[in-house]
Design a protein around this motif. Structure first.
Motif, PDB file in Angstrom:
ATOM      1  N   GLN A  11      79.283  38.991  23.776  1.00 60.57           N
ATOM      2  CA  GLN A  11      78.336  38.702  24.856  1.00 60.57           C
ATOM      3  C   GLN A  11      77.241  37.833  24.259  1.00 60.57           C
ATOM      4  O   GLN A  11      76.574  38.229  23.308  1.00 60.57           O
ATOM      5  CB  GLN A  11      77.748  40.010  25.396  1.00 60.57           C
ATOM      6  CG  GLN A  11      76.788  39.818  26.561  1.00 60.57           C
ATOM      7  CD  GLN A  11      76.279  41.151  27.115  1.00 60.57           C
ATOM      8  OE1 GLN A  11      76.109  42.106  26.367  1.00 60.57           O
ATOM      9  NE2 GLN A  11      76.044  41.223  28.404  1.00 60.57           N
ATOM     10  N   LEU A  12      77.072  36.638  24.799  1.00 64.70           N
ATOM     11  CA  LEU A  12      76.127  35.658  24.259  1.00 64.70           C
ATOM     12  C   LEU A  12      75.049  35.362  25.286  1.00 64.70           C
ATOM     13  O   LEU A  12      75.299  35.407  26.496  1.00 64.70           O
ATOM     14  CB  LEU A  12      76.885  34.375  23.889  1.00 64.70           C
ATOM     15  CG  LEU A  12      78.069  34.591  22.924  1.00 64.70           C
ATOM     16  CD1 LEU A  12      79.058  33.441  23.012  1.00 64.70           C
ATOM     17  CD2 LEU A  12      77.566  34.765  21.503  1.00 64.70           C
ATOM     18  N   PHE A  13      73.844  35.015  24.843  1.00 63.10           N
ATOM     19  CA  PHE A  13      72.704  34.885  25.746  1.00 63.10           C
ATOM     20  C   PHE A  13      72.067  33.504  25.644  1.00 63.10           C
ATOM     21  O   PHE A  13      71.926  32.955  24.553  1.00 63.10           O
ATOM     22  CB  PHE A  13      71.674  35.964  25.385  1.00 63.10           C
ATOM     23  CG  PHE A  13      70.514  36.066  26.346  1.00 63.10           C
ATOM     24  CD1 PHE A  13      70.716  36.436  27.662  1.00 63.10           C
ATOM     25  CD2 PHE A  13      69.220  35.805  25.912  1.00 63.10           C
ATOM     26  CE1 PHE A  13      69.639  36.543  28.556  1.00 63.10           C
ATOM     27  CE2 PHE A  13      68.138  35.907  26.792  1.00 63.10           C
ATOM     28  CZ  PHE A  13      68.352  36.280  28.108  1.00 63.10           C
ATOM     29  N   GLU A  14      71.685  32.965  26.792  1.00 64.55           N
ATOM     30  CA  GLU A  14      70.936  31.695  26.844  1.00 64.55           C
ATOM     31  C   GLU A  14      69.577  32.022  27.446  1.00 64.55           C
ATOM     32  O   GLU A  14      69.500  32.477  28.583  1.00 64.55           O
ATOM     33  CB  GLU A  14      71.697  30.669  27.690  1.00 64.55           C
ATOM     34  CG  GLU A  14      71.175  29.237  27.534  1.00 64.55           C
ATOM     35  CD  GLU A  14      69.911  28.964  28.319  1.00 64.55           C
ATOM     36  OE1 GLU A  14      68.943  28.453  27.722  1.00 64.55           O
ATOM     37  OE2 GLU A  14      69.877  29.271  29.519  1.00 64.55           O
ATOM     38  N   SER A  15      68.506  31.797  26.669  1.00 72.39           N
ATOM     39  CA  SER A  15      67.205  32.363  27.045  1.00 72.39           C
ATOM     40  C   SER A  15      66.501  31.660  28.201  1.00 72.39           C
ATOM     41  O   SER A  15      65.775  32.293  28.961  1.00 72.39           O
ATOM     42  CB  SER A  15      66.280  32.402  25.826  1.00 72.39           C
ATOM     43  OG  SER A  15      66.150  31.107  25.287  1.00 72.39           O
ATOM     44  N   GLU A  16      66.727  30.365  28.378  1.00 71.13           N
ATOM     45  CA  GLU A  16      65.976  29.660  29.433  1.00 71.13           C
ATOM     46  C   GLU A  16      66.369  30.126  30.832  1.00 71.13           C
ATOM     47  O   GLU A  16      65.519  30.371  31.685  1.00 71.13           O
ATOM     48  CB  GLU A  16      66.181  28.142  29.311  1.00 71.13           C
ATOM     49  CG  GLU A  16      65.117  27.378  30.072  1.00 71.13           C
ATOM     50  CD  GLU A  16      65.382  25.877  30.110  1.00 71.13           C
ATOM     51  OE1 GLU A  16      64.870  25.240  31.052  1.00 71.13           O
ATOM     52  OE2 GLU A  16      66.084  25.364  29.233  1.00 71.13           O
ATOM     53  N   SER A  17      67.669  30.257  31.085  1.00 72.50           N
ATOM     54  CA  SER A  17      68.125  30.709  32.408  1.00 72.50           C
ATOM     55  C   SER A  17      68.553  32.185  32.389  1.00 72.50           C
ATOM     56  O   SER A  17      69.039  32.701  33.383  1.00 72.50           O
ATOM     57  CB  SER A  17      69.292  29.842  32.893  1.00 72.50           C
ATOM     58  OG  SER A  17      70.378  29.925  31.985  1.00 72.50           O
ATOM     59  N   CYS A  18      68.351  32.851  31.249  1.00 71.36           N
ATOM     60  CA  CYS A  18      68.743  34.268  31.089  1.00 71.36           C
ATOM     61  C   CYS A  18      70.218  34.481  31.460  1.00 71.36           C
ATOM     62  O   CYS A  18      70.576  35.442  32.139  1.00 71.36           O
ATOM     63  CB  CYS A  18      67.858  35.191  31.916  1.00 71.36           C
ATOM     64  SG  CYS A  18      66.152  35.235  31.341  1.00 71.36           S
ATOM     65  N   THR A  19      71.045  33.529  31.021  1.00 66.24           N
ATOM     66  CA  THR A  19      72.474  33.586  31.351  1.00 66.24           C
ATOM     67  C   THR A  19      73.261  34.252  30.230  1.00 66.24           C
ATOM     68  O   THR A  19      73.025  33.986  29.054  1.00 66.24           O
ATOM     69  CB  THR A  19      73.035  32.158  31.548  1.00 66.24           C
ATOM     70  OG1 THR A  19      72.337  31.530  32.630  1.00 66.24           O
ATOM     71  CG2 THR A  19      74.529  32.184  31.878  1.00 66.24           C
ATOM     72  N   TYR A  20      74.215  35.079  30.623  1.00 73.58           N
ATOM     73  CA  TYR A  20      75.179  35.632  29.674  1.00 73.58           C
ATOM     74  C   TYR A  20      76.465  34.809  29.722  1.00 73.58           C
ATOM     75  O   TYR A  20      76.993  34.535  30.802  1.00 73.58           O
ATOM     76  CB  TYR A  20      75.519  37.082  30.008  1.00 73.58           C
ATOM     77  CG  TYR A  20      74.428  38.061  29.665  1.00 73.58           C
ATOM     78  CD1 TYR A  20      73.949  38.173  28.356  1.00 73.58           C
ATOM     79  CD2 TYR A  20      73.881  38.894  30.640  1.00 73.58           C
ATOM     80  CE1 TYR A  20      72.949  39.080  28.037  1.00 73.58           C
ATOM     81  CE2 TYR A  20      72.881  39.805  30.325  1.00 73.58           C
ATOM     82  CZ  TYR A  20      72.421  39.895  29.026  1.00 73.58           C
ATOM     83  OH  TYR A  20      71.425  40.787  28.705  1.00 73.58           O
ATOM     84  N   THR A  21      76.926  34.442  28.543  1.00 76.45           N
ATOM     85  CA  THR A  21      78.233  33.805  28.376  1.00 76.45           C
ATOM     86  C   THR A  21      79.117  34.817  27.668  1.00 76.45           C
ATOM     87  O   THR A  21      78.654  35.504  26.748  1.00 76.45           O
ATOM     88  CB  THR A  21      78.107  32.526  27.525  1.00 76.45           C
ATOM     89  OG1 THR A  21      77.293  31.581  28.230  1.00 76.45           O
ATOM     90  CG2 THR A  21      79.474  31.909  27.241  1.00 76.45           C
ATOM     91  N   TYR A  22      80.367  34.931  28.099  1.00 76.14           N
ATOM     92  CA  TYR A  22      81.267  35.927  27.507  1.00 76.14           C
ATOM     93  C   TYR A  22      82.476  35.249  26.877  1.00 76.14           C
ATOM     94  O   TYR A  22      83.083  34.363  27.481  1.00 76.14           O
ATOM     95  CB  TYR A  22      81.734  36.917  28.578  1.00 76.14           C
ATOM     96  CG  TYR A  22      80.582  37.671  29.213  1.00 76.14           C
ATOM     97  CD1 TYR A  22      80.014  38.767  28.583  1.00 76.14           C
ATOM     98  CD2 TYR A  22      80.046  37.257  30.436  1.00 76.14           C
ATOM     99  CE1 TYR A  22      78.943  39.452  29.149  1.00 76.14           C
ATOM    100  CE2 TYR A  22      78.978  37.938  31.018  1.00 76.14           C
ATOM    101  CZ  TYR A  22      78.432  39.032  30.368  1.00 76.14           C
ATOM    102  OH  TYR A  22      77.376  39.703  30.931  1.00 76.14           O
ATOM    103  N   LEU A  23      82.790  35.688  25.666  1.00 75.24           N
ATOM    104  CA  LEU A  23      83.960  35.183  24.948  1.00 75.24           C
ATOM    105  C   LEU A  23      84.920  36.348  24.750  1.00 75.24           C
ATOM    106  O   LEU A  23      84.523  37.404  24.239  1.00 75.24           O
ATOM    107  CB  LEU A  23      83.514  34.615  23.592  1.00 75.24           C
ATOM    108  CG  LEU A  23      84.594  34.055  22.662  1.00 75.24           C
ATOM    109  CD1 LEU A  23      85.248  32.806  23.263  1.00 75.24           C
ATOM    110  CD2 LEU A  23      84.004  33.732  21.287  1.00 75.24           C
ATOM    111  N   LEU A  24      86.163  36.179  25.200  1.00 77.46           N
ATOM    112  CA  LEU A  24      87.188  37.212  25.024  1.00 77.46           C
ATOM    113  C   LEU A  24      88.398  36.588  24.348  1.00 77.46           C
ATOM    114  O   LEU A  24      88.769  35.454  24.669  1.00 77.46           O
ATOM    115  CB  LEU A  24      87.617  37.792  26.379  1.00 77.46           C
ATOM    116  CG  LEU A  24      86.552  38.549  27.155  1.00 77.46           C
ATOM    117  CD1 LEU A  24      86.121  37.726  28.362  1.00 77.46           C
ATOM    118  CD2 LEU A  24      87.080  39.889  27.629  1.00 77.46           C
TER     119      LEU A  24
END
Length: 234
Positions: A11-24
């Protein structure tokens, strides 16, 4: 968190838009998928994929985002053979146009597409094949839900989508949203069914709540939506 054998999950986070990116990924075949990658974190994500020795085959967006630009278009230029995917109802271009019941395979695992419109027409929830995890995009957030006051928003459709497609999953199914603004990382179907302040209400009350949120327009909507219709490539 107990993780299924043979499944790599980040679970990865991008702070400006508070978006979670997921890698599986499948730990044996190294085949991988990425969910909701963000332009600002393209370098980080590509580096991680390469460090882990993964073969990233699909980059999927849960919907056409209004608050950030997707990195799928540029990621395809950096990772050979990568295909982009999004719901065919989103109106966005991608290599794979997803529909209800479609499967996104990676090794011996797969994600099942559930169409969950309401925040936008093209919102999808991606459910791991054993119902252990659901990636809900902006449809269902932790103790909240996506707004319905722009794009093709419909409070009535959102309420139905969540109750019929997400709340019918097993109680222990982990909910991973596309955003969280309070630092929360995960919830469960059971928790949200019982504790979500908006979705424990009747449909009529829910519609009234959603009509009175009075939220500011997303800062990047005028740039993000047109860009995301073409995989983030201007």
């Amino acid at each position: 968190m107990a993780m299924r054998q043979g499944l790599l999950f980040r679970q990865l986070f991008e702070s400006e838009s508070c978006t979670y990116t997921y890698l599986l990924a499948d730990t044996e075949t190294k085949e991988a998928v990425i969910i909701d990658p963000v332009l600002e974190t393209l370098d980080r994500d590509v580096k991680l994929v390469k460090e882990l020795g993964l073969n990233l085959t699909v980059a999927v967006n849960t919907h056409c985002h209004a608050d950030h630009i997707t990195s799928t278009g540029l990621m395809k230029q950096r990772i050979l053979g990568l295909k982009s995917a999004i719901s065919k109802l989103s109106g966005a271009s991608a290599d794979i146009q997803l529909a209800e019941g479609d499967k996104i395979h990676f090794g011996k695992h797969y994600l099942v597409v559930k169409e969950t419109p309401g925040h936008t027409d093209g919102c999808s929830t991606l459910v791991l094949d054993d119902d252990l995890m659901a990636f809900t995009g902006d449809t269902l957030l932790i103790r909240g839900c996506g707004r319905t006051d722009f794009q093709q928003g419909s409070s009535s459709r959102l309420y139905d989508s969540i109750h019929q497609k997400i709340f019918t999953l097993p109680e222990g199914c982990l909910i991973y949203p596309a955003h969280d603004y309070l630092g929360q990382t995960v919830s469960t179907v059971g928790e949200e069914r019982k504790l979500n302040p908006r979705l424990t209400k009747s449909k009529e009350e829910f519609i009234k709540i959603m009509e009175n949120l009075n939220l500011p327009k997303p800062k990047k909507i005028d740039i993000s939506v047109p860009a995301n219709l073409v995989c983030g490539l201007h």
